[in-house]
Write an enzyme that holds these catalytic residues in place. Sequence first.
Site, short mmCIF file in Angstrom:
data_model
loop_
_atom_site.label_atom_id
_atom_site.label_comp_id
_atom_site.label_asym_id
_atom_site.label_seq_id
_atom_site.Cartn_x
_atom_site.Cartn_y
_atom_site.Cartn_z
N ASP A 165 -11.65 44.81 112.65
CA ASP A 165 -12.50 44.03 113.55
C ASP A 165 -11.70 43.05 114.41
O ASP A 165 -12.25 42.12 114.97
CB ASP A 165 -13.54 43.25 112.73
N SER A 185 -10.90 35.77 103.42
CA SER A 185 -11.62 37.02 103.70
C SER A 185 -10.79 38.26 103.41
O SER A 185 -11.34 39.33 103.17
CB SER A 185 -12.05 37.05 105.16
N HIS A 199 -9.31 41.58 110.45
CA HIS A 199 -9.14 42.19 109.12
C HIS A 199 -8.66 43.63 109.22
O HIS A 199 -9.00 44.34 110.17
CB HIS A 199 -10.45 42.11 108.35
#
Length: 387
Positions: free
Chosen positions: A349, A45, A352
């Site tokens: 978040d 991610s 990240h």
Amino acid sequence: MKLEARKVRSSLRQNFLVFALFMAILAPRNDAKCDFKAIFNFGDSNSDTGGFWAAFPAERPPNGMTYFKKPAGRATDGRLIIDFLAQALGLPFLSPYLQSIGSDYRHGANFATLASTVRLPHTSLFVTGVSPFSLAIQLNQMKQFKAKVDELHSSGKANLPPPNIFGKSLYTFYIGQNDFTGSLASLGINGVKQFLPEVVSQIASTIKEIYALGGRTFLVLNLAPIGCYPAFLVELPHSVSDIDSFGCMISYNRAVADYNSMLKEALRETRKDIPDANVIYADIHSVMLELFQHPSSHGMKYGTKACCGYGGGAYNFNPQVFCGNTKLINGHNLTATACSDPHNYVSWDGIHATEAANKLVADAMINGSYFDPPFSLHKFCDIQPIG
Ligand SMILES: *[C@@H]1O[C@H](CO)[C@@H](O)[C@H](O)[C@H]1NC(C)=O
Ligand SMILES: *[C@@H]1O[C@H](CO)[C@@H](O)[C@H](O)[C@H]1NC(C)=O
């Protein structure tokens, strides 16, 4: 009359020359050169530009709020390190390999997906969900991509690069975080350490396989200090005495540092096997640690507190409600929403980084001071501003 006409013509010509000179000075410099015509990225991610959500469409706002103004396949408020890198090299954002609509692969492809691991997912080891697109699958996709480019090149498919692109590309790796964190809660640091040598050796062998496909420049980003991540500060067991003066967990950060040393050493060994390649270790860990430790020295306010989350408090992270989600908890619908000033946060978040942090990391990387061995992108490229 005749004389007048000649005068007018001559003055027109003069004006034209002045105009042409003027335009030449004002014209945008499109003579920018870059030896890297494409980027092929492998990751999770931290560098996914839309692959995971192309396969499993479920992305929600406020992801993308800062730069794209809507969800853009990235688990952050704006651009990722890989986006800034592409911009700096004068290349467009990378299209996800898994995205069949609107993609353009003339300047590379992105194989990264959210929740990817280096090792094939051994379900018994992983507590949380893991993407099926592990590094081995991403490598297979790369091989398939090259085979298709070779096969189709004479048919002039518009959104594919020429077959000689592979030697003129930058291959980036930003993967391993999920191998590391995925089993920390169940196996503990010592349990995880058992398989970390396998993780780094698989990254090294992937590099050698891509070398065999023609790749010559490899950039491997190391692991960020996850002991400073709000999500892990909330989720991973630790004692008060394990917290350092910056609010980060000492034991987990020490394990990250050990992993990074192992990765650095594995790349040093890899270099011996393919001496005509550039195998570069990018120490983004140092930059991220500096941001977590001294956010205010870099124009930010919060290190270990997430911008987008539920619950407020020191970390603003609740593992039951991730950024952008709503959950019914104790009879109340609770939504994890974003702060209004993500540029003041390192963490988007809880897991990240924000676009602001990503930009600072990319800046530092592009400047070349965090590469081992020293490597100057400026020598290969006219670096474009990434504002
Ligand atoms: C929570 O949200 C769902 C979906 O919007 C809704 O159906 C439900 O009535 C809500 N519950 C409460 C307690 O607000
Ligand atoms: C990188 O270089 C740019 C331009 O010279 C400069 O503005 C920026 O502060 C540098 N960043 C770091 C982290 O050294």
